[in-house]
Design a protein around this motif. Structure first.
Motif, PDB file in Angstrom:
ATOM      1  N   SER A 141       0.889  -1.259  -0.009  1.00  0.00           N
ATOM      2  CA  SER A 141      -0.121  -0.092  -0.082  1.00  0.00           C
ATOM      3  C   SER A 141       0.735   1.183   0.100  1.00  0.00           C
ATOM      4  N   LEU A 180       0.105   4.102   0.617  1.00  0.00           N
ATOM      5  CA  LEU A 180      -0.099   4.947   1.660  1.00  0.00           C
ATOM      6  C   LEU A 180       0.960   5.333   2.716  1.00  0.00           C
ATOM      7  N   ASP A 213      -5.114   3.228  -1.876  1.00  0.00           N
ATOM      8  CA  ASP A 213      -6.221   3.450  -0.792  1.00  0.00           C
ATOM      9  C   ASP A 213      -6.596   5.011  -0.757  1.00  0.00           C
ATOM     10  N   HIS A 267      -8.594   0.581  -3.887  1.00  0.00           N
ATOM     11  CA  HIS A 267      -9.337   0.297  -2.741  1.00  0.00           C
ATOM     12  C   HIS A 267     -10.242   1.383  -2.423  1.00  0.00           C
ATOM     13  N   MET A 319     -12.205   3.529  -0.232  1.00  0.00           N
ATOM     14  CA  MET A 319     -12.903   3.886   0.904  1.00  0.00           C
ATOM     15  C   MET A 319     -13.674   5.277   1.025  1.00  0.00           C
ATOM     16  N   PRO A 327     -10.628   0.608   8.653  1.00  0.00           N
ATOM     17  CA  PRO A 327     -10.149   1.344   7.541  1.00  0.00           C
ATOM     18  C   PRO A 327     -10.031   2.840   7.901  1.00  0.00           C
ATOM     19  N   GLY A 328      -9.088   3.453   7.223  1.00  0.00           N
ATOM     20  CA  GLY A 328      -8.686   4.866   7.492  1.00  0.00           C
ATOM     21  C   GLY A 328      -7.341   5.219   7.862  1.00  0.00           C
ATOM     22  N   GLY A 385      -0.663   1.640   9.680  1.00  0.00           N
ATOM     23  CA  GLY A 385       0.240   1.386  10.835  1.00  0.00           C
ATOM     24  C   GLY A 385      -0.613   1.038  12.252  1.00  0.00           C
ATOM     25  N   ASP A 434      -6.087  -6.921   4.424  1.00  0.00           N
ATOM     26  CA  ASP A 434      -5.529  -5.500   4.294  1.00  0.00           C
ATOM     27  C   ASP A 434      -5.591  -4.929   6.038  1.00  0.00           C
ATOM     28  N   GLY A 459      -2.371  -4.252   9.104  1.00  0.00           N
ATOM     29  CA  GLY A 459      -1.299  -4.661   9.856  1.00  0.00           C
ATOM     30  C   GLY A 459      -0.670  -6.279   9.716  1.00  0.00           C
ATOM     31  N   GLY A 469       1.583  -1.956   4.179  1.00  0.00           N
ATOM     32  CA  GLY A 469       1.963  -0.816   3.948  1.00  0.00           C
ATOM     33  C   GLY A 469       3.237  -0.432   5.052  1.00  0.00           C
ATOM     34  N   THR A 470       3.126  -0.264   5.945  1.00  0.00           N
ATOM     35  CA  THR A 470       4.065   0.018   7.016  1.00  0.00           C
ATOM     36  C   THR A 470       5.223  -0.879   6.825  1.00  0.00           C
TER      37      THR A 470
HETATM   38  C1  DX5 Z   1      -6.299   1.036   5.661  1.00  0.00           C
HETATM   39  C2  DX5 Z   1      -5.715   0.873   4.130  1.00  0.00           C
HETATM   40  C3  DX5 Z   1      -4.782   0.000   4.288  1.00  0.00           C
HETATM   41  C4  DX5 Z   1      -3.527   0.388   4.744  1.00  0.00           C
HETATM   42  C5  DX5 Z   1      -2.608  -0.727   5.285  1.00  0.00           C
HETATM   43  O1  DX5 Z   1      -7.300   1.718   5.693  1.00  0.00           O
HETATM   44  O2  DX5 Z   1      -6.842   0.345   3.656  1.00  0.00           O
HETATM   45  O3  DX5 Z   1      -4.296  -0.575   2.846  1.00  0.00           O
HETATM   46  O4  DX5 Z   1      -2.786   1.330   4.120  1.00  0.00           O
HETATM   47  O5  DX5 Z   1      -1.620  -0.143   6.239  1.00  0.00           O
HETATM   48  P1  DX5 Z   1      -0.532  -0.994   7.144  1.00  0.00           P
HETATM   49  O6  DX5 Z   1      -0.307  -2.162   6.288  1.00  0.00           O
HETATM   50  O7  DX5 Z   1       0.370  -0.195   7.762  1.00  0.00           O
HETATM   51  O8  DX5 Z   1      -1.546  -1.609   8.336  1.00  0.00           O
END
Ligand code: DX5
Ligand code: ZN
Length: 219
Positions: free
Chosen positions: A9, A11, A36, A67, A69, A141-142, A145, A175, A177, A197-198
């Motif tokens: 991701s 993000l 995202d 994705h 949201m 979602p949002g 991390g 998706d 953590g 992501g992280t």
């Molecule tokens: C959260 C997003 C995820 C997010 C995942 O709303 O849909 O895709 O970027 O980030 P990590 O992998 O850091 O949880």
């Protein structure tokens, strides 16, 4: 059935160096790029919109996994079609989900459906024969991390069981953590597509992180 894919991701990337970050993550082995889109209404955060997705897709060499949201994916859909290979909407969105999924497919894109942690699996069950991907949210979602919610694993198991019983072929994407450790539990439960992501963008060795997530099966 499906090979295991890792969809970082962006993000969690440095937006000021978007092109370099996309190149970096692709070189490190990303299978898809997960984008995202947040509207500040469906979730309590604003990320980026269609112009940003176009800019990312213009340099991406791997498929773009968008994705949404957002509260009205039906309304904004035409603006995301050009640059997305897959578009995932939420079951909780304020639209006709069946019609919106059909519109995505009719455009030649693959369609995904996602559910928040608080939404029961039964809410998406009636749509399983009309999707290419089910996205199980393992955080609210949002935001990136956040900590993985282990109690969502049962949804992955149910999705895998129903896919087998009904002879369907949708991907099961997870998706929120995702780390080397949590990815293994997801793969064991039946997930085949891992958004991270992280744990990818902040890894000291991005290539190793992607490979370890892809190969994280525990059993
Ligand atoms: C959260 C997003 C995820 C997010 C995942 O709303 O849909 O895709 O970027 O980030 P990590 O992998 O850091 O949880
Ligand atoms: Zn996402």
């Amino acid at each position: 059935m499906h090979s295991i894919l890792v969809a970082p991701s962006i993000l969690a990337c440095d937006f000021g160096h978007l092109h370099q970050e996309i190149h970096r993550v692709e070189t490190a082995g990303a299978d898809w790029l997960h984008l995202d889109v947040m509207d500040g209404h469906f979730v309590d955060n604003i990320s980026f919109g269609p112009s940003f997705v176009d800019a990312a897709a213009a340099v991406a060499k791997v498929p773009v996994d968008t994705h949404l949201m957002i509260s009205r994916p039906d309304h904004y859909l035409p603006r995301f079609l050009k640059s997305s290979h897959n578009i995932t909407i939420h079951i909780e969105a304020d639209c006709d989900v069946t019609a919106t999924l059909q519109a995505i497919r009719a455009s030649g894109r693959s369609c995904g459906l996602s559910l928040r942690p608080g939404t029961p699996f039964s809410a998406v069950a009636p749509h399983l024969d009309a999707i290419d991907l089910l996205l199980v949210m393992t955080v609210e979602p949002g935001f990136g991390g956040q900590a993985f919610q282990t109690d969502m694993l049962h949804k992955i198991r149910e999705a895998a069981q129903l896919r087998s019983e009904k002879n369907l072929s949708y991907r099961i994407e997870v998706d929120g953590g995702i780390t080397v450790s949590t990815a293994g539990h997801c793969i064991d439960a039946g997930a085949d597509t891992l958004v991270a992501g992280t744990s990818v963008f902040r890894a000291p060795d991005m290539s190793a992180a992607i490979t370890e997530i892809r190969c994280a099966k525990k059993s």
